[in-house]
Design a protein around this motif. Structure first.
Motif, PDB file in Angstrom:
ATOM      1  N   HIS A  65       0.918  -0.767   0.017  1.00  0.00           N
ATOM      2  CA  HIS A  65       0.663  -0.143   0.467  1.00  0.00           C
ATOM      3  C   HIS A  65       1.014   1.060  -0.093  1.00  0.00           C
ATOM      4  N   GLU A 104      -6.645 -10.513  -1.045  1.00  0.00           N
ATOM      5  CA  GLU A 104      -6.244  -9.162  -0.627  1.00  0.00           C
ATOM      6  C   GLU A 104      -5.546  -8.997   0.356  1.00  0.00           C
ATOM      7  N   ILE A 105      -5.047  -9.298   1.368  1.00  0.00           N
ATOM      8  CA  ILE A 105      -4.659  -9.832   2.393  1.00  0.00           C
ATOM      9  C   ILE A 105      -3.488 -10.781   2.498  1.00  0.00           C
ATOM     10  N   THR A 149      -3.007  -2.405  -1.514  1.00  0.00           N
ATOM     11  CA  THR A 149      -3.985  -2.031  -2.627  1.00  0.00           C
ATOM     12  C   THR A 149      -3.772  -3.188  -3.842  1.00  0.00           C
ATOM     13  N   LYS A 150      -4.674  -3.441  -4.545  1.00  0.00           N
ATOM     14  CA  LYS A 150      -4.444  -3.503  -5.924  1.00  0.00           C
ATOM     15  C   LYS A 150      -3.274  -2.931  -6.948  1.00  0.00           C
ATOM     16  N   LYS A 204      -0.157 -14.970   2.068  1.00  0.00           N
ATOM     17  CA  LYS A 204      -1.121 -14.102   1.511  1.00  0.00           C
ATOM     18  C   LYS A 204      -2.525 -14.991   1.440  1.00  0.00           C
ATOM     19  N   ARG A 221      -0.107  -5.861  -6.015  1.00  0.00           N
ATOM     20  CA  ARG A 221      -0.902  -7.285  -5.154  1.00  0.00           C
ATOM     21  C   ARG A 221       0.749  -8.262  -6.441  1.00  0.00           C
ATOM     22  N   LYS A 255      -3.967  -8.820  10.238  1.00  0.00           N
ATOM     23  CA  LYS A 255      -4.225  -8.797   8.664  1.00  0.00           C
ATOM     24  C   LYS A 255      -4.057  -7.318   8.191  1.00  0.00           C
ATOM     25  N   HIS A 302      -4.431  -4.624   4.709  1.00  0.00           N
ATOM     26  CA  HIS A 302      -4.742  -4.849   3.199  1.00  0.00           C
ATOM     27  C   HIS A 302      -3.906  -4.572   1.989  1.00  0.00           C
TER      28      HIS A 302
END
Length: 234
Positions: free
Chosen positions: A186, A202-203, A215-216, A199, A219, A211, A213
């Motif tokens: 992120h 998305e976590i 981000t796209k 993994k 990844r 945990k 997040h």
């Protein structure tokens, strides 16, 4: 580097001893065992006696996989190399965060490759991150850091025990971090791959169970870097 070798086959154990005897240029302390029960007895009195375990999978009683899982419960930092003549164990060995997998018989060349990677890995995780906050100065070993969170002008360094603050910029932080073991998930989060447990889409699940997040935009990079890290491609 402290190494434990466990194989119930005397010929294989002698072969591995011979390989280690022929390898030069490393400061090694090797212990050899013909049963997993002997290793377990040592673990009862010492928390983390070895950096690297080379284990035969097929042994009577507690096999190499069960031994590794038992060690992993007590030592999250140990490296495991499994020896076997069968490939059907591939999925199981990676369930305990395996460092390598070798088909018998082991060779001098393969063992040397493992030692080179392990030495690099252990050196990376023993490096330090230094920072200050107000009148205090800190120096943390890499392996204590879970992740770094940028929050406005402050950066929060999350460890297993505490959360530290510093006013360093991202640029200043990255000057001290090794990009082979730290990665963005992120724009405001940098995780330590050494303390990434797994993994899940998305976590990112850290070794303390926390945990985070992913981000796209990060990844794909994380997947590639994590694979390289686990495989020792550092």
């Amino acid at each position: 580097m402290r190494i434990a070798v466990c194989d119930d086959n005397p010929k294989e154990l002698e072969r591995i001893k011979g390989c280690f005897c022929r390898i030069q240029g490393y400061d090694l302390v090797c212990s050899y065992f013909d049963s997993t029960s002997t290793v377990m007895e040592i673990l009862k009195t010492e928390n983390s006696p070895y950096d690297l375990y080379i284990l035969d999978i097929e042994m009577p009683g507690m096999n190499g996989l069960k031994l590794a899982k038992s060690i992993r419960e007590k030592d999250s930092r140990a490296l495991f190399v499994f020896l076997t003549s069968y490939t059907r164990y591939m999925k199981d060995v990676f369930d305990v965060v395996t460092f390598d997998f070798i088909e018998k018989p082991i060779s001098d060349e393969k063992l040397l490759q493992i030692l080179e990677r392990a030495a690099t890995y252990l050196n990376i995780t023993s490096q330090h991150f230094s920072f200050g906050y107000r009148a205090s100065r800190y120096s943390l070993k890499y392996d204590r850091i879970l992740y770094i969170e940028k929050k406005g002008r402050q950066a929060l360094i999350h460890t297993f025990e505490d959360v530290y603050k510093t006013n360093m910029t991202l640029e200043e932080i990255w000057k001290q971090l090794n990009p082979k073991s730290f990665v963005h998930i992120h724009s405001s989060y940098i995780i330590n791959l050494y303390n990434l447990d797994r993994k899940d889409n998305e976590i990112a699940i850290m070794r303390n169970g926390e945990k985070l997040h992913i981000t796209k935009g990060y990844r794909r990079e994380l997947a590639m870097r994590h694979y390289e890290f686990v495989q020792g491609g550092m």
